[in-house]
Design a protein around this motif. Structure first.
Motif, PDB file in Angstrom:
ATOM      1  N   GLU A 197       0.332  -1.394  -0.266  1.00 19.91           N
ATOM      2  CA  GLU A 197       0.146  -0.051  -0.111  1.00 19.91           C
ATOM      3  C   GLU A 197       0.957   1.230  -0.515  1.00 19.91           C
ATOM      4  O   GLU A 197      -0.176   2.522  -0.233  1.00 19.91           O
ATOM      5  N   THR A 370     -13.772   0.589  -8.872  1.00 20.32           N
ATOM      6  CA  THR A 370     -13.540  -0.100  -8.363  1.00 20.32           C
ATOM      7  C   THR A 370     -13.159  -1.421  -7.022  1.00 20.32           C
ATOM      8  O   THR A 370     -13.009  -1.019  -6.531  1.00 20.32           O
ATOM      9  N   THR A 371     -12.848  -2.075  -7.994  1.00 22.20           N
ATOM     10  CA  THR A 371     -12.280  -2.824  -7.494  1.00 22.20           C
ATOM     11  C   THR A 371     -11.015  -3.626  -8.432  1.00 22.20           C
ATOM     12  O   THR A 371     -10.446  -4.728  -8.133  1.00 22.20           O
ATOM     13  N   GLN A 383      -9.054   8.036   3.082  1.00 22.19           N
ATOM     14  CA  GLN A 383      -9.739   7.264   4.367  1.00 22.19           C
ATOM     15  C   GLN A 383     -10.198   6.087   3.634  1.00 22.19           C
ATOM     16  O   GLN A 383      -9.819   4.916   3.552  1.00 22.19           O
ATOM     17  N   LYS A 384     -11.766   6.448   3.781  1.00 22.94           N
ATOM     18  CA  LYS A 384     -11.935   5.181   3.304  1.00 22.94           C
ATOM     19  C   LYS A 384     -11.755   4.010   1.819  1.00 22.94           C
ATOM     20  O   LYS A 384     -11.614   2.753   2.384  1.00 22.94           O
ATOM     21  N   HIS A 385     -11.644   4.713   0.696  1.00 19.35           N
ATOM     22  CA  HIS A 385     -11.452   3.403   0.264  1.00 19.35           C
ATOM     23  C   HIS A 385     -10.042   3.797   0.240  1.00 19.35           C
ATOM     24  O   HIS A 385      -9.196   2.087  -0.299  1.00 19.35           O
ATOM     25  N   GLU A 387      -8.588   2.026   3.266  1.00 17.21           N
ATOM     26  CA  GLU A 387      -8.694   1.086   4.311  1.00 17.21           C
ATOM     27  C   GLU A 387      -9.646  -0.419   3.254  1.00 17.21           C
ATOM     28  O   GLU A 387      -9.418  -1.104   3.667  1.00 17.21           O
ATOM     29  N   ASP A 388     -10.371   0.304   2.675  1.00 19.53           N
ATOM     30  CA  ASP A 388     -11.660  -0.598   2.106  1.00 19.53           C
ATOM     31  C   ASP A 388     -10.027  -1.884   1.530  1.00 19.53           C
ATOM     32  O   ASP A 388     -10.411  -2.773   0.825  1.00 19.53           O
ATOM     33  N   PHE A 389      -9.272  -0.953   0.514  1.00 20.29           N
ATOM     34  CA  PHE A 389      -8.318  -1.802  -0.417  1.00 20.29           C
ATOM     35  C   PHE A 389      -7.230  -2.553   0.518  1.00 20.29           C
ATOM     36  O   PHE A 389      -6.743  -3.798  -0.404  1.00 20.29           O
ATOM     37  N   ASP A 391      -8.197  -4.345   2.760  1.00 25.34           N
ATOM     38  CA  ASP A 391      -8.547  -5.831   2.941  1.00 25.34           C
ATOM     39  C   ASP A 391      -8.921  -6.610   1.578  1.00 25.34           C
ATOM     40  O   ASP A 391      -8.818  -8.081   2.335  1.00 25.34           O
ATOM     41  N   LYS A 392      -9.395  -5.709   0.764  1.00 26.29           N
ATOM     42  CA  LYS A 392      -9.102  -6.114  -0.173  1.00 26.29           C
ATOM     43  C   LYS A 392      -7.223  -7.544  -1.500  1.00 26.29           C
ATOM     44  O   LYS A 392      -7.392  -7.892  -1.697  1.00 26.29           O
ATOM     45  N   CYS A 396      -2.546  -7.246   6.226  1.00 27.51           N
ATOM     46  CA  CYS A 396      -2.680  -7.262   7.681  1.00 27.51           C
ATOM     47  C   CYS A 396      -1.770  -7.140   8.519  1.00 27.51           C
ATOM     48  O   CYS A 396      -0.538  -6.783   8.731  1.00 27.51           O
TER      49      CYS A 396
END
Length: 402
Positions: A197, A370-371, A383-385, A387-389, A391-392, A396
């Motif tokens: 990331e 988006t995917t 921040q939102k996008h 953190e979503d990425f 996980d994908k 961890c």
């Protein structure tokens, strides 16, 4: 395992002479020593040591992988061994502890070796095992970066770069300690081995190594503040997934404001686990977003072809077509060999993608923005996008309680 004084084991093929060391007295001051073995300080020493090691490994029965010359494999009907070499450090893994111990005894008879036991820490990489898989992180290394920059007491941030940053347009005072900036970025580059990331942030900050400004230093410190939020974050190589390759590629057209070159990124997974990723600036200016996406796909396929050669050597057979997720425009251009006036300027080196599709090496598939997992490697997200990425990406933190 670790080799003591590795460079002293090499045999010299060249004729090399050296003066006597201080304190050694001879009758004739014009005499010199001829070296029969390599010494530390010789340019030939690393090559001589590795040649000596390769010879010993082949005598034992190992085969050297030509996709990665530092990897050796021994495959028999009853066992399989892999040895990875980094200068004088060796990682040994195998299916039979008896054969592993036999190899250790053999290497100790050839060289002065030190057995370091089960792999837990290697080149600042921390390794943890569980039935779920193997977890890789650089927690201690990240904490050292935070301590070195003096940010142990600051408030952490949840994403590394501001979403709409203007670092390329920064016009302010030059940072008074450019060496300090270069050291920090160099350490962040190595940290990227387990932190995909950070790929985009490191790529952007690396552009200003020659003459960093205060704004660039502040952005680098923001990345360190993000590390403080999760210093133990890393990647999990899952054990309960089928070992299939999937690739994601993306680009950002004309991202660089000075050269107008586009940004290429790819993210490759093996069994749903991160395996290879990269963010880089393209070598030439792309005249359209389609060409930029097409060049990104070409870089991704090149990496896939290398992995297809490497994985069988590790006992992983790749027979099915590898799915490459990309934009619709690049997929259409790769699938249709008809001459297009708008793409006639695209270099012929990129068109090998079509041949690999025909051979069945890869299979392209469209994916929305988006995917698209590689999207996090091409731009700064909120921040939102962001953190979503995470996980994908299967990124961890083992040190965070569930």
């Amino acid at each position: 395992m670790d080799v003591h004084n590795a460079f002293l084991h090499g045999d010299l093929d060249e004729e090399v002479y050296m003066k006597f060391f201080p304190g050694f007295r001879t009758g004739d001051p014009n005499k010199v020593c001829r070296l029969r073995k390599s010494l530390y300080g010789l340019k030939q020493a690393p090559r001589c040591w590795f040649a000596k090691l390769v010879e010993a490994m082949k005598i034992f029965g190992f085969v050297q992988d030509y996709s990665d010359y530092s990897l050796f494999v021994l495959a028999t009907n009853t066992a399989r061994l892999h040895v990875l070499v980094y200068v004088d450090d060796l990682i040994i893994t195998g299916s039979s502890i008896h054969v592993v111990n036999k190899l250790k005894h053999y290497l100790s008879s050839c060289f002065h070796m030190k057995n370091l036991g089960v792999l837990r820490y290697f080149l600042d990489l921390e390794v943890a095992r569980s039935p779920s898989g193997i977890y890789l992180c650089q927690r201690k290394y990240a904490l050292d970066i935070i301590a070195e920059t003096g940010l142990l007491g600051v408030r952490p941030t949840t994403f590394p770069l501001e979403q709409y940053h203007k670092l390329a347009y920064a016009k302010g005072s030059l940072f008074p300690e450019p060496t300090r900036y270069r050291r920090l970025i160099g350490r962040l580059i190595y940290l990227g081995n387990t932190r995909p990331e950070l790929s985009y942030a490191i790529h952007i900050l690396s552009h200003f190594m020659a003459s960093p400004q205060q704004a660039h230093w502040d952005a680098a410190l923001r990345v360190v503040c993000y590390l403080k939020n999760s210093p133990g974050q890393g990647i999990l190589l899952r054990a309960n997934k089928p070992l299939t390759l999937t690739a994601w590629c993306d680009s950002d057209h004309a991202k660089c404001p000075s050269s107008r070159r586009s940004l290429t990124s790819y993210f490759i997974q093996l069994g749903g686990s991160p395996l290879s990723w990269k963010t880089r600036k393209q070598d030439v200016v792309s005249r359209s977003s389609t060409e930029a996406e097409y060049r990104a796909m070409a870089d991704t396929v090149s990496e896939i072809l290398w992995l297809r050669q490497l994985l069988p050597f590790l006992g992983i057979q790749v027979t099915a077509p590898i799915t490459v997720y990309s934009s619709l425009s690049a997929i259409m251009l790769a699938a249709n060999p008809v001459f297009h006036a708008r793409t006639k300027h695209v270099g012929t080196d990129c068109h090998f993608i079509r041949d690999e599709i025909i051979r069945g090496t890869i299979a392209t598939q469209h994916v929305s923005t988006t995917t698209q997992l590689a999207d996090i490697l091409t731009k700064a997200l909120g921040q939102k996008h962001f953190e979503d990425f995470l996980d994908k990406l299967s990124v961890c933190n083992l040190h965070t309680p569930p």
